[in-house]
Design a protein around this motif. Structure first.
Motif, PDB file in Angstrom:
ATOM      1  N   VAL A   1      43.297  -3.253  16.856  1.00  0.00           N
ATOM      2  CA  VAL A   1      43.332  -3.596  15.433  1.00  0.00           C
ATOM      3  C   VAL A   1      42.321  -2.749  14.663  1.00  0.00           C
ATOM      4  O   VAL A   1      42.610  -2.248  13.570  1.00  0.00           O
ATOM      5  CB  VAL A   1      43.052  -5.104  15.237  1.00  0.00           C
ATOM      6  CG1 VAL A   1      42.880  -5.434  13.759  1.00  0.00           C
ATOM      7  CG2 VAL A   1      44.186  -5.932  15.830  1.00  0.00           C
ATOM      8  N   ALA A   2      41.130  -2.582  15.228  1.00  0.00           N
ATOM      9  CA  ALA A   2      40.123  -1.745  14.581  1.00  0.00           C
ATOM     10  C   ALA A   2      40.621  -0.313  14.427  1.00  0.00           C
ATOM     11  O   ALA A   2      40.450   0.314  13.370  1.00  0.00           O
ATOM     12  CB  ALA A   2      38.830  -1.772  15.391  1.00  0.00           C
ATOM     13  N   GLU A   3      41.264   0.200  15.463  1.00  0.00           N
ATOM     14  CA  GLU A   3      41.785   1.569  15.409  1.00  0.00           C
ATOM     15  C   GLU A   3      42.880   1.707  14.363  1.00  0.00           C
ATOM     16  O   GLU A   3      42.976   2.730  13.671  1.00  0.00           O
ATOM     17  CB  GLU A   3      42.318   1.971  16.778  1.00  0.00           C
ATOM     18  CG  GLU A   3      42.798   3.412  16.855  1.00  0.00           C
ATOM     19  CD  GLU A   3      43.208   3.819  18.251  1.00  0.00           C
ATOM     20  OE1 GLU A   3      43.492   5.020  18.459  1.00  0.00           O
ATOM     21  OE2 GLU A   3      43.245   2.955  19.153  1.00  0.00           O
ATOM     22  N   ALA A   4      43.692   0.685  14.190  1.00  0.00           N
ATOM     23  CA  ALA A   4      44.806   0.756  13.244  1.00  0.00           C
ATOM     24  C   ALA A   4      44.348   0.633  11.798  1.00  0.00           C
ATOM     25  O   ALA A   4      44.997   1.174  10.894  1.00  0.00           O
ATOM     26  CB  ALA A   4      45.816  -0.346  13.567  1.00  0.00           C
ATOM     27  N   HIS A   5      43.239  -0.059  11.549  1.00  0.00           N
ATOM     28  CA  HIS A   5      42.894  -0.404  10.176  1.00  0.00           C
ATOM     29  C   HIS A   5      41.564   0.152   9.665  1.00  0.00           C
ATOM     30  O   HIS A   5      41.344   0.145   8.449  1.00  0.00           O
ATOM     31  CB  HIS A   5      42.879  -1.930  10.024  1.00  0.00           C
ATOM     32  CG  HIS A   5      44.209  -2.562  10.278  1.00  0.00           C
ATOM     33  ND1 HIS A   5      45.227  -2.560   9.357  1.00  0.00           N
ATOM     34  CD2 HIS A   5      44.698  -3.197  11.373  1.00  0.00           C
ATOM     35  CE1 HIS A   5      46.283  -3.181   9.851  1.00  0.00           C
ATOM     36  NE2 HIS A   5      45.999  -3.579  11.086  1.00  0.00           N
ATOM     37  N   LEU A   6      40.682   0.589  10.539  1.00  0.00           N
ATOM     38  CA  LEU A   6      39.355   1.026  10.096  1.00  0.00           C
ATOM     39  C   LEU A   6      39.216   2.542  10.201  1.00  0.00           C
ATOM     40  O   LEU A   6      39.211   3.111  11.298  1.00  0.00           O
ATOM     41  CB  LEU A   6      38.268   0.355  10.945  1.00  0.00           C
ATOM     42  CG  LEU A   6      38.191  -1.172  10.878  1.00  0.00           C
ATOM     43  CD1 LEU A   6      37.110  -1.698  11.798  1.00  0.00           C
ATOM     44  CD2 LEU A   6      37.937  -1.634   9.449  1.00  0.00           C
ATOM     45  N   LEU A   7      39.081   3.191   9.041  1.00  0.00           N
ATOM     46  CA  LEU A   7      38.894   4.643   9.033  1.00  0.00           C
ATOM     47  C   LEU A   7      37.600   5.020   9.737  1.00  0.00           C
ATOM     48  O   LEU A   7      37.525   6.070  10.395  1.00  0.00           O
ATOM     49  CB  LEU A   7      38.885   5.162   7.596  1.00  0.00           C
ATOM     50  CG  LEU A   7      40.221   5.098   6.847  1.00  0.00           C
ATOM     51  CD1 LEU A   7      40.028   5.534   5.401  1.00  0.00           C
ATOM     52  CD2 LEU A   7      41.271   5.962   7.539  1.00  0.00           C
TER      53      LEU A   7
END
Length: 219
Positions: free
Chosen positions: A95-101
């Motif tokens: 989720v962090a990889e998908a949403h956090l630049l």
């Protein structure tokens, strides 16, 4: 208890998990414990923390029922309470990889040489390993390999790799893995192998990623 109060109580229980995970060091502790059970001393050494702080983080994880401990002589030994806890760590990272630049930028720096990464098709890679077309090596400590490892992988801990180079073929590709995409042991292994003339690449997966994908592990 009316419906509103019941819903609030349930969300409060779920929030206990979120609160326990709201620490980089606790997330790292879960990643290490996903490999095998560990003593507090060993965990403190690996994470670069003192014993007291490590114990405090473990207490928070234990209160959320994410880890459990037992006494073994004068040592406290901890482990995850279930494989689903390891999978949760993988899902949080996804989720962090998908949403956090910010995550994406930092991860791009960690994986600065994508040409040295093994392909992501897990089943195809394991089929190649089964046929002997590639050699998959697990460079984690041996006790972690003994707990669980990827099918067809050989245990060659990083600190033994240089002494065991003669056991590896130079006419086939070597694929190294360790504890997952944040683990740097496999990077060190690939750098050593390439310097010695081997064809070598890193696999981002570890056992937790394998479990999250619903694939079987060996033990």
């Amino acid at each position: 208890m009316d419906e509103r109060r019941l819903k609030t109580a349930l969300y409060e229980q779920v929030a206990r998990i979120g609160k326990a995970l709201a620490s980089p060091k606790r997330l790292e502790l879960l990643e290490v414990l996903a490999q095998s059970e560990q003593t507090v001393d060993a965990l403190a050494q690996q994470l670069g923390m003192d014993i007291k702080l490590t114990s405090a983080h473990l207490k928070a994880l234990r209160e959320a029922r994410l880890v459990e401990g037992r006494r073994e002589g004068k040592f406290m030994v901890y482990r995850l309470t279930g494989a689903d806890v390891a999978v949760l760590g993988v899902q949080l990272r996804a989720v962090a990889e998908a949403h956090l630049l910010e995550f994406q930028r930092a991860f791009a720096q960690l994986v600065a040489t994508p040409e040295q990464l093994a392909p992501l098709d897990r089943k195809a890679l394991m089929a190649q390993a089964r046929r002997g077309e590639v050699v998959v090596i697990d460079v984690r400590p041996a006790h972690e390999y003994d707990t669980a490892h990827l099918p067809h992988a050989r245990s060659i801990p990083l600190d033994e790799l240089r002494q065991r180079l003669a056991a590896l073929p130079k006419d086939r590709e070597i694929v190294a893995y360790c504890r997952g995409p944040f683990c740097l042991m496999s990077d060190e292994a690939v750098a050593l192998l390439r310097a010695e003339g081997f064809q070598a690449r890193k696999m981002l997966d570890g056992v937790s990623e394998w479990q999250a994908a619903g694939l079987a592990l060996a033990a």
